[in-house]
Design an enzyme around this catalytic site. Structure first.
Site, PDB file in Angstrom:
ATOM      1  N   LYS A  38     -35.696  34.302   8.235  1.00 22.52           N
ATOM      2  CA  LYS A  38     -36.637  33.348   8.843  1.00 22.52           C
ATOM      3  C   LYS A  38     -36.107  32.863  10.193  1.00 22.52           C
ATOM      4  CE  LYS A  38     -34.447  29.632   6.186  1.00 22.52           C
ATOM      5  NZ  LYS A  38     -34.494  28.914   4.900  1.00 22.52           N
ATOM      6  N   ARG A 136     -38.399  19.182  -2.501  1.00 22.09           N
ATOM      7  CA  ARG A 136     -38.989  19.658  -1.247  1.00 22.09           C
ATOM      8  C   ARG A 136     -40.263  20.432  -1.582  1.00 22.09           C
ATOM      9  NH1 ARG A 136     -35.447  23.238   2.955  1.00 22.09           N
ATOM     10  NH2 ARG A 136     -35.943  24.928   1.519  1.00 22.09           N
ATOM     11  N   TYR A 264     -28.945  15.023  37.360  1.00 24.62           N
ATOM     12  CA  TYR A 264     -30.010  14.020  37.262  1.00 24.62           C
ATOM     13  C   TYR A 264     -29.475  12.663  36.825  1.00 24.62           C
ATOM     14  CZ  TYR A 264     -33.643  17.622  37.644  1.00 24.62           C
ATOM     15  OH  TYR A 264     -34.471  18.625  38.071  1.00 24.62           O
ATOM     16  N   MET A 313     -33.137  21.239  32.261  1.00 27.69           N
ATOM     17  CA  MET A 313     -33.973  22.192  31.522  1.00 27.69           C
ATOM     18  C   MET A 313     -33.411  23.616  31.616  1.00 27.69           C
ATOM     19  SD  MET A 313     -38.015  23.107  31.863  1.00 27.69           S
ATOM     20  CE  MET A 313     -38.559  21.419  31.658  1.00 27.69           C
TER      21      MET A 313
END
Ligand SMILES: *Cc1c(COP(=O)(O)O)cnc(C)c1O
Length: 368
Positions: A38, A136, A264, A313
């Site tokens: 998966k 779950r 940043y 990013m």
């Protein structure tokens, strides 16, 4: 191993073979092996991993969602595929692609019986999931009667296996709880066999279950993280080989003066004359912002270089004041020596999260 000239995830298929054989060596010869592929085979590449494991004669695959199973079938995978968490809206596609559903509630069981009848299926293989303590997904023990009577009224499906999932198989402080889960599962299997009159396969263990609970291997085991090289313990990590290396390259080097800032929001301020390197990998590639501001590091020419300032990013900046390097040099984010599990401890997460986070933008390269 080639030297990276851009950001790449290098996947070592011989390490995958090693991990597969190691986990298999923990099993009785008749125990079947299901490989969990998966989430792009835990962030690597589901198709290439499945092709390789199919060559090694793995018995089964599992994915989480129907879409993941479709991708494997489209790539020519013919081994049976269990879909762990299908949604009923995708049941028709699931059947079209010969995928096998986990049925975990009355609602999905009813829906699946309905669609298999509409499509005139006979004995379509399904897997019944029980909740033994994870809370779950899964039926409860007191629903067995209902399940069996629904099955007896339907010839369109046939139960191939019963399964459940352990909540804490890696945690040796939870041995008592895990043993209770194992006993519950045995009880469920016994009641099911008694009422229905037949014995489907049973499976319960994930990677840490395989390693820590040999008595609970039953007919099949479901291995994920171990195939990718992590054993959830220092001891077992030694026996496994991480298959994925995340590498990049130095794009540019800057020399900065004391009190200049980097990145940043000016989150990092230089403490003196320093050198920084800019690397073409950012939070959109899976380098979580948590690794910024000194929490994570990369390795350049064998030396650790901390990530400084905020993760962007598409880029990170690292401090290379103490690193002998130049533009174009290779950068290691993790590999079999500098493991994702080391990075994960510092960020208070687990290897699973780091390796599955490497985004699809990063090019995959396969070593035979
Ligand atoms: C993901 C998953 C596994 C694999 O677990 P690992 O710890 O990665 O080996 C097995 N079974 C189920 C139901 C899962 O969801």
């Amino acid at each position: 191993m080639s030297k990276a000239q851009e950001t790449v995830l290098e996947i070592d298929l011989s390490a995958l073979t090693h991990n597969f054989n190691y986990l298999k060596s923990k099993l009785q010869p008749q125990t079947k092996f299901l490989a969990v592929v998966k989430a792009f085979a835990y962030g690597s590449d589901a198709v290439e991993i499945a092709k390789h494991l199919q060559k090694l004669k793995v018995d089964y695959f599992a994915v989480a969602y129907v879409k993941e199973g479709v991708a494997l079938r489209d790539a020519g995978i013919t081994t049976p595929i269990l879909v762990l968490h299908p949604q009923s809206i995708n049941f028709k596609t699931l059947i079209d692609y010969c995928l096998e559903p986990s049925l975990y509630s009355k609602h999905v069981l009813d829906e699946f019986i309905k669609i298999t009848q509409e499509l005139s299926q006979k004995n379509y293989p399904v897997h019944i999931k029980f909740n033994t303590g994870l809370n779950r997904l899964g039926f409860e023990e007191n629903e067995i009667d209902t399940i069996v009577s629904k099955l007896k009224n339907s010839t369109s499906i046939k139960v191939k296996s019963l399964f459940s999932h352990l909540a804490a198989s890696e945690d040796l402080n939870e041995i008592d709880f895990t043993n209770i889960q194992i006993e519950k599962f045995k009880t469920i299997a016994k009641i099911f066999a008694k009422i229905s009159g037949y014995n489907p396969w049973l499976h319960l263990c994930n990677t840490s279950g395989i390693i820590n609970y040999p008595k609970a291997h039953f007919d099949m085991v479901r291995a994920g993280i171990g195939l990718y090289g992590f054993g959830n313990s220092v001891e077992e990590d030694k026996n496994l080989k991480p298959i994925a290396s995340l590498k990049s390259v130095i794009s540019q080097i800057h020399s900065i003066e004391k009190d200049e800032t980097v990145g940043y929001n000016r989150a990092y301020a230089s403490k003196g004359k320093e050198r920084t390197a800019t690397i073409p990998i950012g939070h959109a590639d899976g380098i979580n912002r948590i690794y910024g501001n000194g929490n994570g590091y990369v390795v350049i020419n064998g030396t650790k270089a901390p990530i400084i300032g905020n993760v962007c990013m598409d880029m990170i900046m690292v401090n290379i004041s103490n690193v002998n390097c130049k533009e174009g040099d290779e950068v290691i984010i993790f590999n079999s020596k500098y493991k994702a599990s080391n990075l994960s401890e510092k960020a208070k997460t687990i290897s699973y999260e780091i390796i599955t986070a490497v985004s699809q933008r990063v090019k995959r390269i396969f070593l035979p």
